[in-house]
Design a protein around this motif. Structure first.
Motif, PDB file in Angstrom:
ATOM      1  N   ILE A 234       5.231  83.017  27.574  1.00 59.32           N
ATOM      2  CA  ILE A 234       5.365  82.911  26.116  1.00 59.32           C
ATOM      3  C   ILE A 234       4.017  83.127  25.437  1.00 59.32           C
ATOM      4  O   ILE A 234       3.902  83.874  24.455  1.00 59.32           O
ATOM      5  N   ASN A 235       2.990  82.483  25.972  1.00 59.63           N
ATOM      6  CA  ASN A 235       1.670  82.594  25.348  1.00 59.63           C
ATOM      7  C   ASN A 235       1.032  83.956  25.576  1.00 59.63           C
ATOM      8  O   ASN A 235       0.386  84.508  24.679  1.00 59.63           O
ATOM      9  N   ASP A 236       1.220  84.522  26.779  1.00 66.41           N
ATOM     10  CA  ASP A 236       0.628  85.832  27.050  1.00 66.41           C
ATOM     11  C   ASP A 236       1.254  86.908  26.171  1.00 66.41           C
ATOM     12  O   ASP A 236       0.564  87.805  25.676  1.00 66.41           O
ATOM     13  N   SER A 237       2.561  86.810  25.951  1.00 67.79           N
ATOM     14  CA  SER A 237       3.269  87.811  25.131  1.00 67.79           C
ATOM     15  C   SER A 237       3.206  87.482  23.648  1.00 67.79           C
ATOM     16  O   SER A 237       3.581  88.303  22.814  1.00 67.79           O
ATOM     17  N   ASP A 238       2.745  86.279  23.321  1.00 65.70           N
ATOM     18  CA  ASP A 238       2.731  85.792  21.939  1.00 65.70           C
ATOM     19  C   ASP A 238       4.150  85.857  21.359  1.00 65.70           C
ATOM     20  O   ASP A 238       4.359  86.333  20.233  1.00 65.70           O
ATOM     21  N   SER A 239       5.110  85.384  22.142  1.00 66.21           N
ATOM     22  CA  SER A 239       6.505  85.425  21.710  1.00 66.21           C
ATOM     23  C   SER A 239       6.716  84.580  20.463  1.00 66.21           C
ATOM     24  O   SER A 239       6.187  83.469  20.348  1.00 66.21           O
ATOM     25  N   ARG A 240       7.545  85.100  19.551  1.00 65.11           N
ATOM     26  CA  ARG A 240       7.855  84.388  18.314  1.00 65.11           C
ATOM     27  C   ARG A 240       9.156  83.597  18.427  1.00 65.11           C
ATOM     28  O   ARG A 240       9.351  82.610  17.725  1.00 65.11           O
ATOM     29  N   PHE A 241      10.041  84.070  19.303  1.00 70.31           N
ATOM     30  CA  PHE A 241      11.322  83.392  19.504  1.00 70.31           C
ATOM     31  C   PHE A 241      11.598  83.311  20.996  1.00 70.31           C
ATOM     32  O   PHE A 241      11.169  84.177  21.772  1.00 70.31           O
ATOM     33  N   LEU A 242      12.343  82.264  21.391  1.00 74.71           N
ATOM     34  CA  LEU A 242      12.760  82.088  22.783  1.00 74.71           C
ATOM     35  C   LEU A 242      14.268  81.875  22.802  1.00 74.71           C
ATOM     36  O   LEU A 242      14.800  81.028  22.059  1.00 74.71           O
ATOM     37  N   ILE A 243      14.963  82.656  23.630  1.00 67.60           N
ATOM     38  CA  ILE A 243      16.405  82.491  23.823  1.00 67.60           C
ATOM     39  C   ILE A 243      16.604  81.757  25.143  1.00 67.60           C
ATOM     40  O   ILE A 243      16.099  82.207  26.176  1.00 67.60           O
ATOM     41  N   VAL A 244      17.314  80.637  25.140  1.00 66.14           N
ATOM     42  CA  VAL A 244      17.606  79.912  26.376  1.00 66.14           C
ATOM     43  C   VAL A 244      19.107  79.811  26.545  1.00 66.14           C
ATOM     44  O   VAL A 244      19.860  79.729  25.561  1.00 66.14           O
ATOM     45  N   GLU A 245      19.547  79.806  27.793  1.00 62.93           N
ATOM     46  CA  GLU A 245      20.984  79.833  28.052  1.00 62.93           C
ATOM     47  C   GLU A 245      21.646  78.482  27.883  1.00 62.93           C
ATOM     48  O   GLU A 245      22.721  78.368  27.298  1.00 62.93           O
TER      49      GLU A 245
ATOM     50  N   VAL B 178       3.177  75.696  23.302  1.00 66.21           N
ATOM     51  CA  VAL B 178       3.671  77.008  22.852  1.00 66.21           C
ATOM     52  C   VAL B 178       3.950  76.950  21.355  1.00 66.21           C
ATOM     53  O   VAL B 178       5.044  77.254  20.885  1.00 66.21           O
ATOM     54  N   SER B 179       2.935  76.599  20.617  1.00 69.46           N
ATOM     55  CA  SER B 179       3.086  76.351  19.184  1.00 69.46           C
ATOM     56  C   SER B 179       3.384  77.620  18.392  1.00 69.46           C
ATOM     57  O   SER B 179       3.792  77.554  17.230  1.00 69.46           O
ATOM     58  N   GLY B 180       3.201  78.808  19.013  1.00 68.51           N
ATOM     59  CA  GLY B 180       3.451  80.061  18.305  1.00 68.51           C
ATOM     60  C   GLY B 180       4.925  80.381  18.133  1.00 68.51           C
ATOM     61  O   GLY B 180       5.280  81.268  17.343  1.00 68.51           O
ATOM     62  N   LEU B 181       5.798  79.654  18.842  1.00 63.52           N
ATOM     63  CA  LEU B 181       7.240  79.915  18.721  1.00 63.52           C
ATOM     64  C   LEU B 181       7.760  79.439  17.364  1.00 63.52           C
ATOM     65  O   LEU B 181       7.453  78.331  16.923  1.00 63.52           O
ATOM     66  N   VAL B 182       8.577  80.277  16.733  1.00 63.92           N
ATOM     67  CA  VAL B 182       9.204  79.920  15.474  1.00 63.92           C
ATOM     68  C   VAL B 182      10.498  79.140  15.726  1.00 63.92           C
ATOM     69  O   VAL B 182      10.732  78.092  15.137  1.00 63.92           O
ATOM     70  N   ASN B 183      11.342  79.700  16.616  1.00 64.28           N
ATOM     71  CA  ASN B 183      12.626  79.067  16.922  1.00 64.28           C
ATOM     72  C   ASN B 183      12.996  79.257  18.387  1.00 64.28           C
ATOM     73  O   ASN B 183      12.585  80.232  19.021  1.00 64.28           O
ATOM     74  N   VAL B 184      13.827  78.319  18.883  1.00 60.17           N
ATOM     75  CA  VAL B 184      14.461  78.424  20.184  1.00 60.17           C
ATOM     76  C   VAL B 184      15.955  78.501  19.939  1.00 60.17           C
ATOM     77  O   VAL B 184      16.526  77.629  19.265  1.00 60.17           O
ATOM     78  N   ILE B 185      16.599  79.557  20.442  1.00 55.40           N
ATOM     79  CA  ILE B 185      18.031  79.765  20.214  1.00 55.40           C
ATOM     80  C   ILE B 185      18.787  79.486  21.506  1.00 55.40           C
ATOM     81  O   ILE B 185      18.432  80.020  22.565  1.00 55.40           O
ATOM     82  N   ILE B 186      19.815  78.652  21.446  1.00 53.69           N
ATOM     83  CA  ILE B 186      20.530  78.167  22.630  1.00 53.69           C
ATOM     84  C   ILE B 186      21.906  78.825  22.690  1.00 53.69           C
ATOM     85  O   ILE B 186      22.652  78.814  21.693  1.00 53.69           O
TER      86      ILE B 186
END
Length: 628
Positions: free
Chosen positions: A129-140, A155-163
């Motif tokens: 997440i940090n290496d890619s500077d991801s803005r969103f994370l999708i989790v199953e 991982v404070s750079g994430l805006v939202n986590v979508i489940i």
């Protein structure tokens, strides 16, 4: 782009490509980006089935219209939440229809899709997440969400986590987390306000835009994010259409992780061109049952899967009646005789053809049906070496299994054998649009439009990967014969130089060992040593069956590995392989790794490739024992 300015085209299975493979500008059915091709297919195919997925034990179809609508909602919602063009979204999920929906939705609005293996630890997720500077994370599901919650502060750079699944999470209240249904609702709202917004975003895409980020498996050091452009993927689609043609009548089974570029090609991008149906396996544990249910037209897997199918057959043969074992033996003998002619491109003698016709109807046809391979017109293997004996066995039972080669850095495809042009023991010839050469040091080097843009925010590693004149250095040593077939002789970094100065490439020896039904994997040791030894992982299922048949007592996997009779059985397998190699290449001693390895362990990558350095380090005591 004005269509009239495009180069002449040729048609393959109803799909239009440049007349000359690898020619720029590259177009597939007049489309110059992945998302443009996606838009065209969904508009044209509408209610036709694109995907199938099991729901309460029943295979349920989902149309191209479903595909388009959900991808649109996803893309529009992510833009509304703040995703900018060129930013990364990470996807942590098993294979499922939503994986493809997110892939297309993210790319549709100019984002970059990056997959995360479900076997990755929380710390590995944090790194990605940090290496890619991801803005969103999708989790199953809840299990994957727990990994995020463990590293949330880092991982404070994430805006939202979508489940994706709400089981066990109905009472979840978290400022960053939202359910997939809420994301769809937001997308529907944006669509109502701006009906043409998604189409307008697709039109902004350029062939050179980075479309996806695929992290290397990390066999040496930390994973690196390979940037693949729309043009790179379209080039892979074009290569696949020439060498691995997909028909609109094909049924496929998606089961390898979609984080891996090979499965992403085969189950997301090639079907965009070929218009076929993709069936998503329920889980990695149900692959063989799903294979029987789907009976796919084409099936591409890593060698370990093909080895496992072979091992299952060996167990069935052992349990068969004497007459059944004899019939199987005769059928394989005739099948191998026929395969020798077929693989050499020679006419099969009438007598052998007649015998095969008989044994195919008596034995082999039923065997293929039982395995789920009865409708298969082509099987494929790659990502790791495979035994030539195993390839011949599949051709003997009537399954056309071909070997190819590709890397993350080549968008998954570089060389390939074909049904009509197959030389066992090689990785085939360069696919159309690719150039290949062997360097003065013996390294395989590649060039083509499918070669990646470079590593994400890592210019130094990118520079190290290319030669001064722009060729990709694969790290594999090899040779090219007079017909253009390429043979890999070993990894550049894996070459063993014995204390006597002999250069040995371990891949072929390891491959031969793995053909044994009792050996799952092996690592040859011997660098700067007087002789070769091996660390061996046994095939649990087959060795347990052997122990039970021989009434050998054991209580767990470690005690099974320690049983004298098991050690003797494995020694017999090693001795048989030794007989095929020169004295300097023979294994003088071996030890069994007495723990079951999974992708969660340091020794294996998520794609089940051994990390040689980790194996040697973690099991160093076994190695020293062999040399002391």
């Amino acid at each position: 782009m004005n269509i009239s300015t495009l180069p002449p085209q040729t048609t393959i299975n109803g799909i239009r490509f440049n007349a000359t493979p690898g020619q720029r500008p590259l177009v597939v059915d007049e489309c110059k980006t992945i998302c443009e091709l996606f838009q065209k297919r969904c508009a044209n195919l509408g209610d036709r089935t694109a995907h199938r997925e099991k729901d309460f034990g029943i295979w349920k179809p989902y149309s191209w219209a479903d595909y388009w609508q959900h991808a649109k909602w996803i893309g529009l919602a992510l833009r509304k939440l703040g995703l900018q063009r060129g930013e990364v979204v990470s996807i942590l999920s098993e294979d499922r229809k939503e994986w493809a929906w997110f892939d297309m939705g993210i790319q549709g609005v100019g984002g970059i899709a990056s997959g995360v293996y479900t076997t990755d630890s929380a710390n590995q997720l944090k790194y990605l997440i940090n290496d890619s500077d991801s803005r969103f994370l999708i989790v199953e599901n809840e299990e994957h969400l727990d990994k995020y919650l463990e590293i949330e502060a880092d991982v404070s750079g994430l805006v939202n986590v979508i489940i994706l699944e709400d089981e066990g999470l109905h009472d979840l209240t978290h400022p960053r987390c939202m359910m997939i249904q809420d994301l769809y609702a937001l997308g529907q709202q944006v669509e109502a306000e701006e009906p043409e917004r998604f189409e307008a975003e697709i039109a902004l895409a350029s062939p050179q835009d980075t479309a996806l980020l695929v992290y290397t498996s990390g066999t040496t050091g930390m994973p690196k994010g390979a940037m693949l452009s729309h043009e790179n993927i379209l080039a892979a689609i074009e290569c696949g259409a020439h060498a691995l043609p997909t028909l609109d009548s094909d049924e496929q089974l998606c089961f390898l992780p979609l984080c891996h570029i090979l499965e992403r090609d085969v189950s997301v991008y090639f079907p965009l061109a070929g218009k076929c149906v993709v069936n998503f396996a329920e889980s990695p544990e149900t692959v063989f049952a799903n294979l029987q249910e789907v009976s796919p037209s084409t099936f591409i897997a890593v060698p370990r899967v093909w080895e496992k199918i072979f091992s299952q057959v060996q167990i069935l043969v052992q349990d068969a009646t004497p007459a059944g074992r004899a019939a199987y033996g005769m059928a394989i003998k005739v099948g191998l005789a026929r395969a020798e002619y077929v693989l050499a491109g020679k006419p099969v003698p009438a007598a052998i053809a007649a015998q095969f016709w008989l044994w195919d109807r008596l034995v082999l046809r039923n065997l293929r049906r039982m395995l789920g391979l009865d409708k298969m017109r082509r099987g494929g293997t790659g990502a790791a070496p495979i035994s030539t004996e195993l390839l011949k066995w599949y051709w003997a039972i009537g399954v056309s299994l071909i070997e190819g080669f590709g890397m993350t850095e080549t968008s998954g495809l570089a060389t390939l054998n074909t049904i009509k042009g197959n030389k066992i023991g090689t990785i085939g010839r360069a696919v159309p649009g690719n150039d290949i050469r062997i360097s003065a040091e013996g390294e395989i080097q590649l060039k083509g439009l499918n070669v990646f843009q470079g590593y994400w925010r890592n210019n130094s590693k990118t520079a190290e990967t290319f030669t001064a004149d722009g060729w990709l250095q694969t790290g594999d040593m090899g040779e090219i014969d007079d017909e253009g077939y390429v043979k890999i002789t070993g990894r550049k970094k894996d070459i063993i130089i014995t204390a006597g100065g002999k250069n040995i490439t371990p891949a072929e020896i390891e491959s031969r060992l793995k053909f044994s039904q009792f050996i799952s994997d092996a690592v040859i040791i011997g660098d700067k040593r007087k002789y070769l030894t091996a660390l061996i992982m046994i095939d649990q299922e087959n060795v347990e069956k052997f122990a039970q048949d021989q009434k050998i007592p054991f209580s767990n996997f470690a005690s099974l590995c320690a049983a004298p009779e098991v050690l003797q059985r494995i020694k017999a397998e090693v001795d048989a392989v030794n007989a095929e190699f020169a004295r300097v290449e023979q294994i003088k001693d071996f030890r069994l790794i007495d723990v079951l390895l999974t992708a969660d362990d340091d020794e294996l990558t998520a794609t089940m490739k051994l990390k040689r350095s980790f194996v040697e380090k973690k099991h160093g005591h076994l190695i020293e024992d062999m040399y002391n």
